[in-house]
Each structure stands twice: as structure tokens, then as C-alpha cells.
Scaffold this active site. Structure first.
Site, short mmCIF file in Angstrom:
data_model
loop_
_atom_site.label_atom_id
_atom_site.label_comp_id
_atom_site.label_asym_id
_atom_site.label_seq_id
_atom_site.Cartn_x
_atom_site.Cartn_y
_atom_site.Cartn_z
N GLY A 239 117.60 20.92 -48.39
CA GLY A 239 117.23 21.31 -49.74
C GLY A 239 116.91 20.19 -50.71
CD GLU A 302 121.29 23.42 -41.66
OE1 GLU A 302 120.76 24.05 -42.60
OE2 GLU A 302 122.08 23.95 -40.87
NE ARG A 341 105.61 23.60 -51.13
CZ ARG A 341 105.62 23.04 -52.31
NH1 ARG A 341 104.54 22.44 -52.77
NH2 ARG A 341 106.69 23.07 -53.05
CE1 TYR A 345 108.22 29.38 -52.03
CE2 TYR A 345 106.70 27.75 -51.16
CZ TYR A 345 107.68 28.69 -50.95
OH TYR A 345 108.12 28.93 -49.68
CB CYS A 371 87.89 37.55 -51.11
SG CYS A 371 86.41 37.00 -50.30
CE1 TYR A 400 109.86 24.99 -45.36
CE2 TYR A 400 110.02 23.13 -46.86
CZ TYR A 400 110.59 23.99 -45.95
OH TYR A 400 111.93 23.83 -45.62
C1 LIG Z 1 114.68 25.82 -45.02
C2 LIG Z 1 116.07 25.42 -44.66
C3 LIG Z 1 116.44 24.08 -44.64
C4 LIG Z 1 115.53 22.97 -45.07
O1 LIG Z 1 115.25 23.00 -46.42
P1 LIG Z 1 114.44 21.79 -47.09
O2 LIG Z 1 114.37 22.18 -48.52
O3 LIG Z 1 113.11 21.72 -46.45
O4 LIG Z 1 115.26 20.56 -46.87
C5 LIG Z 1 117.71 23.77 -44.20
N1 LIG Z 1 118.59 24.73 -43.82
C6 LIG Z 1 118.26 26.03 -43.83
C7 LIG Z 1 119.26 27.04 -43.39
C8 LIG Z 1 116.99 26.43 -44.25
O5 LIG Z 1 116.68 27.72 -44.27
#
Ligand SMILES: *Cc1c(COP(=O)(O)O)cnc(C)c1O
Length: 447
Positions: A239, A302, A341, A345, A371, A400
Site C-alpha cells: 500500500g 506485500e 487509472r 480513480y 467510444c 496497475y
Molecule cells: C493490492 C494488494 C497489495 C499491494 O498494494 P500496493 O498498493 O500495490 O502496494 C498488497 N496486499 C494485498 C492483499 C493487496 O490486495
């Protein structure tokens, strides 16, 4: 930090000019920088060097096998969300013991494939999923390693579509019900409870929500340890955000933002603050983790976007210029099926000329051929006045971007190119018209 910069007036990816790639591969094309990927991965990994940790690259951000293979060669594990992603990870030789499986809707066949592969952990998001994992593990005759994904109910202060850690989001088990679910999980004979997980959202531009989430998880952990749960892994999700308004070297005035709405916090001007770098992020996490003193856990991270986001651009060609009564349009050959994106978003991507010549500027919407009024890459943007046939680079498109591309309007998906120093390779060929119709058929009772 990234390796897209002008050499003279030519925008290059490492040692290769984007114009050369466009001439060879065509447009639209995604171009990734291997040196940037490597640097981002290594900086992130090094930030956690002083504790036991696994960096599980969240491959939904960019799942090209060449990108993935590179990550794995640098020691990355993988965060997957489907059996398709599992297959890609295994194909490139990822260590199953470094694979975590996230997502609210794992099917039984997916659970089985992951169990057979011997992954590190399932990040479990519901009571029903625990029951399904128990069923499948019993059938396969193994014990399934699980962490429960808890929803700490903290506001990630990001775009609502990429906020996942609030009670109203579909993700995770409410922190208030987690203790109960742990008790249930520990009673399951084919489930091995190994850890705890939380992921609160994407494109976070502050560390405070991470800190708050970890504090809440820490409180829960104390209770779980008191209950006798043997927590070996603490998965803090991904994140971490990136700066999307990096206009260094573009030579244009600050990008116009009217109509972009500032939906993602990073769309603000630089004075509104840059997202924290991996070192600041790691420091905040480490501080928050002091609450876990005495707990011998391996940290699982992650990251997705922060590794690949600024390591890629979308290369596109100007087809037409259209000067309306109240707006100018730059019509390009990339569209929202290639990069969704901005439409999805309301996000901001800097757009730079591949060859810097013209200094006069123009305020325009940069739009694709699809379109739909939502088909734009930028709105009310000040650009160096382009001509038909000019090439543009949509920056920070490595995460993304291709992974969310579709075939809408029967548009073949773009090529993907990887650059390493002075060389480059097509790592996914442009789709053909045949690819578009593969798998379709006409029953003989039609027409
Ligand atoms: C999408 C996601 C991430 C990665 O998020 P980023 O914002 O790209 O770092 C990590 N863990 C889970 C469970 C996700 O769904």
C-alpha cells in the site's frame, strides 16, 4: 527515483531512446526499466534488513513473467490473489515458501492448487473461507498454513476504491471478531495457524494509517498470544504510495489540474507532501513494532505499486489534434482500455514528450479512441504543444497499467518491453486480431 530521463532532447529509458522502441515495437507499448525495478526492490528490502522479513511482491500490480522473474531472482517472494497468479509465480521459479495467497474469494480449486504447491500462508478473509480451507486440506491430506487477515478499521486516507481497511470494506475479518475466529481456526485439524495479516489500502501517502493499523493489530496479538496462539508471521500488507506528479525534466509548467479533482492524495502539489520513501515507511513500521517486543515474528511485506509504479511508462502516439470551442483535445493511440487509472480513480499521470522540441504549450485533454467520455489519460493538462505523429510518454504507468488492461472496443492489448541498459526486449508481444477472437465460436443454430 527512476531511469527515465532526457538525453539531449530524447526521452530515454536507461540507455535506450523511447523513440527507438516505438519505431521497432510500435505504439501503444508499455516500457519497463529493469534498473529501476531492481533499485526499488533492493531499497525496499534493505529498509527491513535488520529484522527477519520476506518481501512478497504483490504481483497484481504488474504480473509480466519477465518482471516477475527479475523480482524472484533478487530474492522476492510473491503475494498472489488467484490461481492464475500462482501459475505465473511457479512458472518463473518463485519459492513456494515465499508465496502468500490473499483475496476475499478464493475458490476451492485455487485453494487446492496453492496447497499442492506448498505456499507459505493463506491470508484468510472470512469464516467461510476457513471452513473451505479445512475441507480442501482434509481432502488433500495436508495441514494448511493460515494467517487471518484482520480489518483494523483505520482510514487509509486514499481513494475510496483502493481503501480496504475500513469496516465498510469487504476485506478481512473485523478486528472485533478476530479472536473468536482464531479460536475457531485453531480447532480445525487441517489448519495450522501461523500468523496475522492486515492490508489497509493502496497509494497511501502517509505513514500514520500504517502505524495505527499495526497498533490495533498489536493489541489483538497480545490477546492471541495470551490465548496460546503461536504467531510466527506478521504480514503488514502493501500500500505504500508513489509520487505521480513527478514533472522533473518535463520542461513544462506545473501540470494543470483543473478537473482532476485531487482524488488521490498524491495528486496535490509537491507542497502537499510526497509519499514517504521506503526508509521512512520502514522506520514507522519498526517503531510501531516495538509494541511486539518479545514476539519472535517474521515480518511479511506485500509491496506492489512502490516497486513497479515508477519503473514503467506507456508510450503512445498522437493521432489527431482537435480544437473545440471550449477545449483542446490531443487524441492518442492509447486509451483507457490500456491504462484505466485516470478514468477509474481519477488519477494523475505526468505526460512527457518523447522528443522535446516545441516550447510553446497547450492546455488540452489527452484522450484515446474509445467510444466513452471516460476515455481520457489527462484532463486540462498543460503540455508542450504536440503535432500529429509525435510520441508521448505517460509516466508512472508500471503499476496497475497493463495488469488492468482490457480488450474493450476490440482493441488488442499493448506490447510490453523491458529495457536493461542499452538493450531491450519485447516481453509480451502486441496482441493480434486473432488473439481477440480466440475461444469464441458461433453455434450452428445462430444465423
Ligand atoms: C493490492 C494488494 C497489495 C499491494 O498494494 P500496493 O498498493 O500495490 O502496494 C498488497 N496486499 C494485498 C492483499 C493487496 O490486495
Amino acid at each position: 527515483m527512476h531511469h527515465f530521463a532526457y538525453r539531449g532532447d530524447d526521452l530515454c529509458c536507461e540507455g535506450v531512446s523511447l523513440a527507438e522502441i516505438a519505431a521497432t515495437v510500435g505504439t501503444p507499448s508499455y516500457v519497463y526499466s529493469l534498473a529501476t525495478l531492481k533499485r526499488h526492490f533492493q531499497v525496499f528490502d534493505a529498509a527491513f534488513a535488520d529484522r527477519k522479513h520476506v518481501v512478497c511482491y504483490s504481483m497484481k500490480a504488474n504480473s509480466n513473467v519477465a518482471v516477475l522473474r527479475a523480482m524472484v531472482s533478487w530474492g522476492a517472494g510473491v503475494d498472489i490473489v488467484s490461481v492464475g497468479e500462482l501459475s505465473r509465480a511457479l512458472k518463473v521459479g518463485a519459492d513456494p515458501k515465499k508465496i502468500v495467497f490473499s483475496g476475499v474469494g478464493k475458490r476451492e480449486d485455487e485453494i487446492e492448487a496453492a496447497l499442492r504447491a506448498g505456499i507459505l500462508a493463506f491470508n484468510v478473509e472470512s469464516h467461510g473461507e476457513l471452513e473451505a480451507i479445512e475441507r480442501v486440506a482434509a481432502r488433500v491430506g495436508v495441514r494448511a498454513p493460515v494467517s487471518l487477515r484482520v480489518n483494523p478499521d483505520v482510514d487509509a486516507e486514499t481513494h475510496p476504491y483502493i481503501s480496504t481497511g475500513l469496516q465498510k470494506n469487504k476485506f478481512g475479518i473485523p478486528v472485533t471478531q478476530a479472536r473468536e475466529e482464531y479460536r475457531f481456526a485453531r480447532g480445525l485439524p487441517h489448519v495450522d495457524v501461523v500468523g496475522i495479516d492486515c492490508h489497509i489500502g493502496s497509494q497511501l501517502t502517509k505513514v500514520s494509517p500504517f502505524r495505527d493499523a499495526i497498533a490495533r493489530v498489536a493489541n489483538l496479538c497480545r490477546e492471541l498470544v495470551a490465548d496460546g496462539v503461536d504467531l510466527r508471521y506478521l504480514d503488514i500488507g502493501g500500500g505504500l504510495g508513489i509520487a505521480y506528479d513527478d514533472s522533473r525534466g518535463s520542461g513544462t509548467a506545473p501540470p494543470g489540474r483543473t478537473g482532476v479533482g485531487g482524488a488521490e492524495p498524491s495528486q496535490g502539489s509537491a507542497s502537499e507532501g510526497e509519499p514517504p520513501g521506503p526508509a521512512d515507511y520502514a522506520r514507522a513500521i519498526q517503531e510501531a513494532l516495538e509494541e511486539f517486543a518479545g514476539l519472535d515474528v517474521t515480518l511479511v511485506c506485500e509491496p506492489g505499486r512502490v516497486i513497479v509504479g515508477n519503473a514503467g511508462v506507456l508510450l503512445t502516439k498522437v493521432l489527431y489534434l482537435k480544437h473545440g470551442e471550449i477545449k483542446n483535445f490531443v487524441i492518442v493511440d492509447a486509451a483507457f482500455n490500456d491504462l484505466i487509472r485516470p478514468a477509474f480513480y481519477d488519477s494523475f499521470h505526468a505526460i512527457r514528450p518523447v522528443r522535446r522540441g516545441e516550447t510553446e504549450t497547450l492546455v488540452a485533454d489527452v484522450v484515446g479512441p474509445v467510444c466513452e467520455t471516460g476515455d481520457f489519460l489527462a484532463r486540462d493538462r498543460e503540455l508542450r504543444r504536440p503535432k500529429e505523429g509525435d510520441l508521448l510518454a505517460v509516466m508512472s504507468a508500471g503499476a496497475y497499467g497493463f495488469s488492468m488492461a482490457s480488450n474493450y472496443n476490440s482493441r488488442p492489448r499493448a506490447a510490453e518491453v523491458l529495457v536493461d541498459g542499452d538493450r531491450f526486449a519485447v516481453v509480451r508481444r502486441r496482441e493480434t486480431i486473432e488473439d481477440l477472437m480466440r475461444g469464441e465460436s458461433i453455434p450452428d443454430w445462430v444465423g
